[in-house]
Design a protein around this motif. Sequence first.
Motif, PDB file in Angstrom:
ATOM      1  N   HIS A 112      -6.648   6.178   0.007  1.00  0.00           N
ATOM      2  CA  HIS A 112      -6.414   6.287   1.453  1.00  0.00           C
ATOM      3  C   HIS A 112      -7.201   5.221   2.222  1.00  0.00           C
ATOM      4  O   HIS A 112      -6.687   4.576   3.133  1.00  0.00           O
ATOM      5  N   HIS A 113      -8.449   5.013   1.828  1.00  0.00           N
ATOM      6  CA  HIS A 113      -9.291   4.067   2.580  1.00  0.00           C
ATOM      7  C   HIS A 113      -8.817   2.624   2.415  1.00  0.00           C
ATOM      8  O   HIS A 113      -9.209   1.747   3.179  1.00  0.00           O
ATOM      9  N   ASN A 155     -11.564  10.435  -0.066  1.00  0.00           N
ATOM     10  CA  ASN A 155     -10.900  11.231   0.981  1.00  0.00           C
ATOM     11  C   ASN A 155     -10.242  12.482   0.392  1.00  0.00           C
ATOM     12  O   ASN A 155      -9.007  12.611   0.399  1.00  0.00           O
ATOM     13  N   ALA A 162      -3.553   9.439  -3.607  1.00  0.00           N
ATOM     14  CA  ALA A 162      -3.584   9.235  -2.143  1.00  0.00           C
ATOM     15  C   ALA A 162      -5.005   9.460  -1.627  1.00  0.00           C
ATOM     16  O   ALA A 162      -5.483   8.738  -0.753  1.00  0.00           O
ATOM     17  N   ALA A 163      -5.708  10.469  -2.182  1.00  0.00           N
ATOM     18  CA  ALA A 163      -7.093  10.733  -1.777  1.00  0.00           C
ATOM     19  C   ALA A 163      -8.003   9.584  -2.194  1.00  0.00           C
ATOM     20  O   ALA A 163      -8.949   9.236  -1.496  1.00  0.00           O
ATOM     21  N   GLN A 176     -13.813  16.222   4.912  1.00  0.00           N
ATOM     22  CA  GLN A 176     -13.830  14.761   5.076  1.00  0.00           C
ATOM     23  C   GLN A 176     -15.255  14.264   5.355  1.00  0.00           C
ATOM     24  O   GLN A 176     -15.715  13.278   4.789  1.00  0.00           O
ATOM     25  N   THR A 201      -0.258   4.990   1.531  1.00  0.00           N
ATOM     26  CA  THR A 201       0.415   6.234   1.936  1.00  0.00           C
ATOM     27  C   THR A 201       1.524   6.535   0.911  1.00  0.00           C
ATOM     28  O   THR A 201       1.894   5.655   0.123  1.00  0.00           O
ATOM     29  N   ARG A 258       0.831  -1.221   0.000  1.00  0.00           N
ATOM     30  CA  ARG A 258       0.000   0.000   0.000  1.00  0.00           C
ATOM     31  C   ARG A 258       0.867   1.273   0.000  1.00  0.00           C
ATOM     32  O   ARG A 258       0.669   2.176   0.813  1.00  0.00           O
ATOM     33  N   ILE A 264      -7.295  14.388   2.044  1.00  0.00           N
ATOM     34  CA  ILE A 264      -5.923  13.885   1.954  1.00  0.00           C
ATOM     35  C   ILE A 264      -5.166  14.594   0.822  1.00  0.00           C
ATOM     36  O   ILE A 264      -3.976  14.872   0.927  1.00  0.00           O
ATOM     37  N   TYR A 265      -5.875  14.895  -0.259  1.00  0.00           N
ATOM     38  CA  TYR A 265      -5.271  15.641  -1.384  1.00  0.00           C
ATOM     39  C   TYR A 265      -4.711  16.958  -0.869  1.00  0.00           C
ATOM     40  O   TYR A 265      -3.535  17.280  -1.092  1.00  0.00           O
TER      41      TYR A 265
END
Length: 410
Positions: A146-147, A189, A142-143, A237, A151, A119, A192-193
């Motif tokens: 993420h779930h 997500n 990443a956005a 979020q 990373t 991941r 996260i961006y």
Amino acid sequence: MKIYLVGGAVRDALLGLPIKDRDHLVVGASITQMQQQGFRQVGKSFPVFLHPDSGEEYALARTERKTGYGYGGFDFDAAPTVTLEQDLIRRDLTINAMARDSEGQLHDPHGGMADLNARILRHVSPAFVEDPLRVLRVARFAARFHHLGFTVAAQTLRLMQQLSDSGELAHLSAERVWQETERALAEPNPEIYFELLHQCGALAVLFPELAALQGVAQPEAYHGGLDALAHTLLALQLAATEQAPPSVRFAVLLHDLGKALTPKSEWPRHIGHESAGLKPVKALCERLRVPNEWRDLALQVCAQHLNVHRALTLKPSTLLKLFDRCDVWRKPERFSHTLDASRLDAIGRPDQQQAAYPAQAYLQGALAAANRVCVKAIVADGFKGPAIREELSQRRLLALAQFKARESNS
Ligand SMILES: Nc1ccn([C@@H]2O[C@H](COP(=O)(O)OP(=O)(O)OP(=O)(O)O)[C@@H](O)[C@H]2O)c(=O)n1
């Protein structure tokens, strides 16, 4: 010639996700050979073709060499001698740099499978820094992932920092930045961006109005100790968690920009931040050429979110003013989005995420009451010309007063 499935389709199949586009890579062919086989050339800057039947994309394997600034400053070599490995090494992330041949065999010279299992979003080679758009792409992936536990590798984040520091981001066109951002907003997500862009220094370059919210104190009682940026990203979020439309997420993102303009001596209070925010919201939307509908919703949420919060205390005349300003009569859906964005602001704090937000139902009820006033009845009562509008406002006001009285008695 040999044909491979590449990029997102290979990655998504390995992740067990539905496949959207199937991109193919052609090794050992020339443009003429492709045309002879009925492929239609579409790529302007490099040779990409559409399959005559499926319409799927087929690109000739190519190497790239940076020749100028920004996303477009590249020289390409798409000769039939370019190998699969040479093409894969120019790609952004290892999980995007795998290919599957027609026998089903996976070609993974850069450890994409290992990174997919671990991941990790990791750049393929130091050539990553040749394309500043990749800062935004990595943040967007990443956005999206993420779930699933993905990373960004520390070294990749350093390259993103290097690109942000280099000034290269300034050469990205508004269209490119907006395209990536709009897609990121639709991901599971989106916060996260923006967090990643902030971490690598790109937020300050591309979204200085948002970066300026960092460290801006807010009243502890309302925001549970979060600064204005952390509060904004938490609200964003929550917007994604409840699958709010991307335009609402965008409005949530910009609702508090005015707080960055409050003199520090006034912190943690931000009196008038709703009107102060209009200028930076407009500036950001203009710079990135945000669609008008999105901009108008963001402006409305910025201007009205506090009025929406205090709806239950508003006089009938102020309620009517709010409705008129929001043009609820012609734009009911936009107003409904403004209510959602305001609620997300209210619950976007650590201890309030399950809190009730009575203002939303109250305003919906008030609007329904005002909407029951019928123009036809006013005309039937003999009103003419400008007097119709005047009488409409009077009757709406009465309906709102009656609504308010009913609500206070219940
Ligand atoms: N700036 C870019 C753009 C694209 N690619 C490569 O081109 C492939 C296809 O790009 P694109 O269709 O934009 O992305 P996908 O990976 O297919 O992802 P999405 O699901 O978002 O379409 C990517 O997988 C990646 O290998 C790249 O290396 N650098």
